[in-house]
Structure formats: structure tokens, C-alpha cells
Design an enzyme around this catalytic site. Sequence first.
Site, mmCIF file in Angstrom:
data_model
loop_
_atom_site.group_PDB
_atom_site.id
_atom_site.type_symbol
_atom_site.label_atom_id
_atom_site.label_comp_id
_atom_site.label_asym_id
_atom_site.label_seq_id
_atom_site.Cartn_x
_atom_site.Cartn_y
_atom_site.Cartn_z
ATOM 1 N N CYS A 55 0.959 -1.439 0.123
ATOM 2 C CA CYS A 55 0.119 0.035 0.003
ATOM 3 C C CYS A 55 0.830 1.318 -0.101
ATOM 4 O O CYS A 55 0.276 2.234 -0.253
ATOM 5 C CB CYS A 55 -0.847 -0.049 1.151
ATOM 6 S SG CYS A 55 -2.284 -1.271 1.003
ATOM 7 N N PHE B 85 -10.920 -4.150 0.485
ATOM 8 C CA PHE B 85 -10.115 -3.643 -0.528
ATOM 9 C C PHE B 85 -11.105 -3.563 -1.825
ATOM 10 O O PHE B 85 -12.293 -4.183 -2.099
ATOM 11 C CB PHE B 85 -9.119 -4.766 -0.970
ATOM 12 C CG PHE B 85 -7.753 -4.469 -0.018
ATOM 13 C CD1 PHE B 85 -6.678 -3.818 -0.320
ATOM 14 C CD2 PHE B 85 -7.858 -5.083 1.195
ATOM 15 C CE1 PHE B 85 -5.737 -3.646 0.288
ATOM 16 C CE2 PHE B 85 -6.707 -4.824 2.224
ATOM 17 C CZ PHE B 85 -5.779 -4.125 1.921
ATOM 18 N N HIS C 64 -3.034 7.609 3.267
ATOM 19 C CA HIS C 64 -3.528 6.113 2.649
ATOM 20 C C HIS C 64 -4.651 5.644 3.733
ATOM 21 O O HIS C 64 -4.174 5.230 4.992
ATOM 22 C CB HIS C 64 -2.481 5.034 2.568
ATOM 23 C CG HIS C 64 -2.960 3.534 2.430
ATOM 24 N ND1 HIS C 64 -3.695 3.408 1.337
ATOM 25 C CD2 HIS C 64 -2.879 2.638 3.208
ATOM 26 C CE1 HIS C 64 -3.904 2.103 1.419
ATOM 27 N NE2 HIS C 64 -3.451 1.523 2.608
ATOM 28 N N ASN D 235 -10.169 0.302 -0.087
ATOM 29 C CA ASN D 235 -8.593 0.229 0.006
ATOM 30 C C ASN D 235 -8.006 -0.325 -1.165
ATOM 31 O O ASN D 235 -8.343 -1.440 -1.373
ATOM 32 C CB ASN D 235 -8.050 -0.580 1.387
ATOM 33 C CG ASN D 235 -6.584 -0.373 1.457
ATOM 34 O OD1 ASN D 235 -6.025 -0.256 0.463
ATOM 35 N ND2 ASN D 235 -6.225 -0.885 2.716
HETATM 36 C C1 LIG Z 1 -11.618 -4.732 10.461
HETATM 37 C C2 LIG Z 1 -11.910 -3.501 11.748
HETATM 38 C C3 LIG Z 1 -12.419 -2.538 10.641
HETATM 39 C C4 LIG Z 1 -12.752 -4.263 12.872
HETATM 40 O O1 LIG Z 1 -12.897 -3.342 13.691
HETATM 41 P P1 LIG Z 1 -13.884 -3.527 14.945
HETATM 42 O O2 LIG Z 1 -13.950 -2.154 15.686
HETATM 43 O O3 LIG Z 1 -15.339 -3.675 14.217
HETATM 44 O O4 LIG Z 1 -13.647 -4.575 15.751
HETATM 45 P P2 LIG Z 1 -12.318 -5.425 16.073
HETATM 46 O O5 LIG Z 1 -11.193 -4.671 15.608
HETATM 47 O O6 LIG Z 1 -12.465 -5.942 17.657
HETATM 48 O O7 LIG Z 1 -12.279 -6.731 15.114
HETATM 49 C C5 LIG Z 1 -13.505 -7.341 14.979
HETATM 50 C C6 LIG Z 1 -13.198 -8.790 14.831
HETATM 51 O O8 LIG Z 1 -12.482 -9.083 13.654
HETATM 52 C C7 LIG Z 1 -11.086 -9.444 14.286
HETATM 53 N N1 LIG Z 1 -10.049 -9.245 13.513
HETATM 54 C C8 LIG Z 1 -9.611 -7.863 13.384
HETATM 55 N N2 LIG Z 1 -8.585 -7.521 12.824
HETATM 56 C C9 LIG Z 1 -8.240 -8.845 12.433
HETATM 57 C C10 LIG Z 1 -7.020 -9.154 11.632
HETATM 58 N N3 LIG Z 1 -6.197 -8.710 11.179
HETATM 59 N N4 LIG Z 1 -7.175 -10.684 11.238
HETATM 60 C C11 LIG Z 1 -8.092 -11.221 11.914
HETATM 61 N N5 LIG Z 1 -9.080 -11.078 12.639
HETATM 62 C C12 LIG Z 1 -9.259 -9.943 12.618
HETATM 63 C C13 LIG Z 1 -11.369 -9.500 15.623
HETATM 64 O O9 LIG Z 1 -10.512 -10.383 16.166
HETATM 65 C C14 LIG Z 1 -12.657 -9.346 15.898
HETATM 66 O O10 LIG Z 1 -12.898 -10.881 16.064
HETATM 67 P P3 LIG Z 1 -13.898 -11.203 17.265
HETATM 68 O O11 LIG Z 1 -15.110 -10.634 17.135
HETATM 69 O O12 LIG Z 1 -13.992 -12.999 17.018
HETATM 70 O O13 LIG Z 1 -13.176 -11.074 18.277
HETATM 71 C C15 LIG Z 1 -10.588 -3.254 12.330
HETATM 72 O O14 LIG Z 1 -10.123 -4.372 13.155
HETATM 73 C C16 LIG Z 1 -9.588 -2.625 11.266
HETATM 74 O O15 LIG Z 1 -9.809 -1.608 10.921
HETATM 75 N N6 LIG Z 1 -8.450 -3.189 11.257
HETATM 76 C C17 LIG Z 1 -7.378 -2.844 10.603
HETATM 77 C C18 LIG Z 1 -7.458 -3.387 9.040
HETATM 78 C C19 LIG Z 1 -6.249 -3.233 8.323
HETATM 79 O O16 LIG Z 1 -5.216 -3.628 8.978
HETATM 80 N N7 LIG Z 1 -6.003 -2.659 7.299
HETATM 81 C C20 LIG Z 1 -4.793 -2.303 6.696
HETATM 82 C C21 LIG Z 1 -4.734 -2.960 5.214
HETATM 83 S S1 LIG Z 1 -3.250 -3.254 4.846
HETATM 84 C C22 LIG Z 1 -2.937 -1.803 3.999
HETATM 85 O O17 LIG Z 1 -3.555 -0.909 4.043
HETATM 86 C C23 LIG Z 1 -1.517 -1.747 3.653
HETATM 87 C C24 LIG Z 1 -0.863 -2.738 2.760
HETATM 88 O O18 LIG Z 1 -1.663 -3.631 2.449
HETATM 89 O O19 LIG Z 1 0.325 -2.648 2.285
#
Ligand SMILES: CC(C)(COP(=O)(O)OP(=O)(O)OC[C@H]1O[C@@H](n2cnc3c(N)ncnc32)[C@H](O)[C@@H]1OP(=O)(O)O)[C@@H](O)C(=O)NCCC(=O)NCCSC(=O)CC(=O)O
Length: 402
Positions: free
Chosen positions: A174, A225, A315, A348
Site C-alpha cells: 500500500c 479492498f 492512505h 482500500n
Molecule cells: C476490521 C476492523 C474494521 C474491525 O473493527 P471493529 O472495531 O469492528 O472490531 P475489532 O477490531 O474488534 O475486530 C472485529 C473482529 O475482527 C477480528 N479481526 C480484526 N482484525 C483482524 C485481523 N487483522 N485478522 C484477523 N481477525 C481480525 C477481531 O479479532 C474480531 O473478531 P472477534 O469478534 O471474533 O473477536 C478493524 O479491526 C480494522 O480496521 N483493522 C485494520 C485493518 C487493516 O489492517 N487495514 C490495513 C490494510 S493493509 C494496508 O492498507 C497496507 C498494505 O496492504 O500494504
Amino acid sequence: MAPTTTMGSALYPLGEMRRSQRADGLAAVLAIGTASPPNCVTQEEFPDFYFRATNSDHLTALKDKFKRICQEMGVQRRYLHHTEEMLSAHPEFVDRDAPSLDARLDIVADAVPELAARAAGRAIAEWGRPAADITHLVVTTNSGAHIPGVDFRLVPLLGLRPSVRRTMLHLNGCFAGCAALRLAKDLAENSRGARVLVVAAELTLMYFTGPDEGCFRTLLVQGLFGDGAAAVIVGADAERPLFEIVSAAQTIIPESDHALNMRFTERRLDGVLGRQVPGLIGDNVERCLLDMFGPLLGGGGGGGGGWNDLFWAVHPGSSTIMDQVDAALGLEPGKLAASRRVLSDYGNMSGATVIFALDELRQRRKEAAPAAGEWPELGVMMAFGPGMTVDAMLLHATSHVN
Ligand SMILES: CC(C)(COP(=O)(O)OP(=O)(O)OC[C@H]1O[C@@H](n2cnc3c(N)ncnc32)[C@H](O)[C@@H]1OP(=O)(O)O)[C@@H](O)C(=O)NCCC(=O)NCCSC(=O)CC(=O)O
């Protein structure tokens, strides 16, 4: 023997020869273009689309959880190259264990250059000069593994000169959009008259797959994504610069390499998206920015609300990541509005996203004119990606943006 110097001799004045080949001013963004595939899927309909297309409607508990989390990502819609028809013709894309890389690569071989050409064509049209005036081409994608690559395909598609100097950046995740612009800055400032076309294009087909009950990350990626391409023309000493690129830098968040990574398997592009990603960004973003730009900003950045004196094109990895950046930098509400809007409208799009955010930001400034004259002149464009890497640049918005 006389020591060798870079100044040369009276016969060969290397210092003068060097100076005459370099630009006088800063590299600047001269035009921006974006493009999306036609197939738009709203976030509301996405869980139904995804579970139906992957024959997984029987996984009701997983679907309910996915539906709930889809509403938290900050995404309202995304555009996709793949359709249900394509997926039903390729059951190997849905089966997580089926070797399907060849078929994916066959599709993106044409689809990525075509989408990239649409974005680039728009940037060239806005620039207003012939495509043949482009001297350098920097293309980045995570969606492909071809030699020659998208850069080569763009030459005939856009009518570029065969002598255009091409650079292909594969698999930068990203932060690829910022990385490509950083390279373009160096090219433009070190080559007088250079006009660099930067293109970032991404298709999620490379990692589309069916849900895995034991790995919720697979689903997160599908829900977050989208596909898109963005292009920028960069040049120094130009007549109508939009954003001057004052400084460009990259740094690694210490001990974070386990959190986010990607690799090709014989099935698809796969990787790790750790739960710690938002926290790592929140804990480190201010320190990274101070290391990169603190000396240039003097008292203008960091602590005491100084970050609010800047504009921001970030980003948007997810809404949680935006919240982390907001909190870490103490940003006022609305500072990340352009980035959040892009996440909402497109999802994304990996390396292309930050360029969409810059485009959205300049549209907002234009629409706000003449009040936009009061908007900050200096700002930060920043992206995160595997490493974990922070790639960022300090931009100066000229009066041509407003
Ligand atoms: C997905 C979310 C919107 C969910 O947010 P919420 O506030 O609703 O709740 P939360 O964080 O408690 O997560 C809800 C449920 O999802 C699970 N969960 C969250 N993140 C996880 C992950 N990375 N892998 C596996 N499971 C995951 C939690 O354990 C929970 O499960 P349970 O309910 O069973 O406990 C957030 O966690 C988030 O924004 N995460 C970041 C996403 C990310 O990393 N983006 C970057 C992309 S990469 C990028 O941009 C750069 C690149 O690619 O180079």
C-alpha cells in the site's frame, strides 16, 4: 597523478555539464487522473455478493459476523474488475486450495494495463500536452508478475515514445503510490525537462478467494479492498504546478515485519494482515513523521497541535487506522476527510489509494475557493505498507490547486 574531481577540466567542465542537465526547481504534481472498473458493489450488498459468489451461504454465523464488521470498515462501496459471471467461470478462484495463479495472471495481464491506461489518459488530458512529451514512466502494481510488464504495455496504449525511460515497481504493497512519486521527484529534479508519468494500478482478483472459517483475515481483506488505478504527471520548472514535492522520505517501523506481508503462492497473492497493524501505526506515526520532516518543519509539526497547520492526504488502510492517525497526531475533525471519503467511495485500493486521496483533496480545495486560500499551504501525503513501512512526502499546495 592529479586527483580526479567532479568539476572536470576547461575542455570538459563536468560541473557545468552536470548543472545544465538538472532542473532548477522542485518537482511538482502537474496533473492527476483516476479510473475504476465499471462493476460497483455497495458495502451493504457486498456480504451477499461475496457469500453467493463463493457458494458459502451455508456459513451463516461467519456471514453474520462479516456483515457486522463490513459496517465498521469505513467503506460504502468499491469497484471490481471481477464479476459473478467471471467467478462462476473460474471455480479455482473460489477454492482456497486450488492452484489458480496462472489463470489470475492471464486475466490481469490485460486488465491492469487497460485500467492503468484509463487513469493515465485522464492525467495526460488534464496536463494538456501530447503523450509523446512524457520522458519517464514509473508504474507500480501488486497485481501481476509479467516481464515486460504494465509499463511496457502502456507505451502503445498511451502513444508514448519508444524511448520513454520505464521503471516498474512490483509488490510494494500500500505504500507503492508514495514510493513511485518519490522516485518521480528524484527523476524530475535530476533530469532537466523531464515529465514523469506515475501510474499505480490494483486489482483484487489477485487475492480473491472463498472464506476460511479458521482465518477471519481472509474475509477482512475481501471486505476492505477494491480495484482502481491512479496516475500523476510530475515535472520540475513547469508552468502550472499543483503540489510541489518539498521532501520525500521512507522509514521502517521498528520490529514490525511480522505484522504485514505478502507473497505469491501457486494459488494467489497471499499474506499476513495482523491485528496489531492499526496499533503499530498509531504508536509510531508521529515519531516517523518527526524523523522524516521534523527538521524541515521547524516548529510547524508535532506536539502542541502543529500537525493541524498542515493538510493531509493519508492512505486510508481502514477507518480504525484513520482513527489511530487522528488520535496520535491530535488532528482536528475533518483533517482526514479526503482520505476517509476515498475509503468510503472506493475501499482500500492498495498503492493507488493515496493518489485518489490527493485528488480528492485538491477537488475539495477547488470547490472551497476562494475560501481555500485560507487552507494550509503545506501538507503531508503518507502511506503505510508491508515492512511495516511509512512512505511520505511534504507537499506545498500552489495557488493553481485552488
Ligand atoms: C476490521 C476492523 C474494521 C474491525 O473493527 P471493529 O472495531 O469492528 O472490531 P475489532 O477490531 O474488534 O475486530 C472485529 C473482529 O475482527 C477480528 N479481526 C480484526 N482484525 C483482524 C485481523 N487483522 N485478522 C484477523 N481477525 C481480525 C477481531 O479479532 C474480531 O473478531 P472477534 O469478534 O471474533 O473477536 C478493524 O479491526 C480494522 O480496521 N483493522 C485494520 C485493518 C487493516 O489492517 N487495514 C490495513 C490494510 S493493509 C494496508 O492498507 C497496507 C498494505 O496492504 O500494504
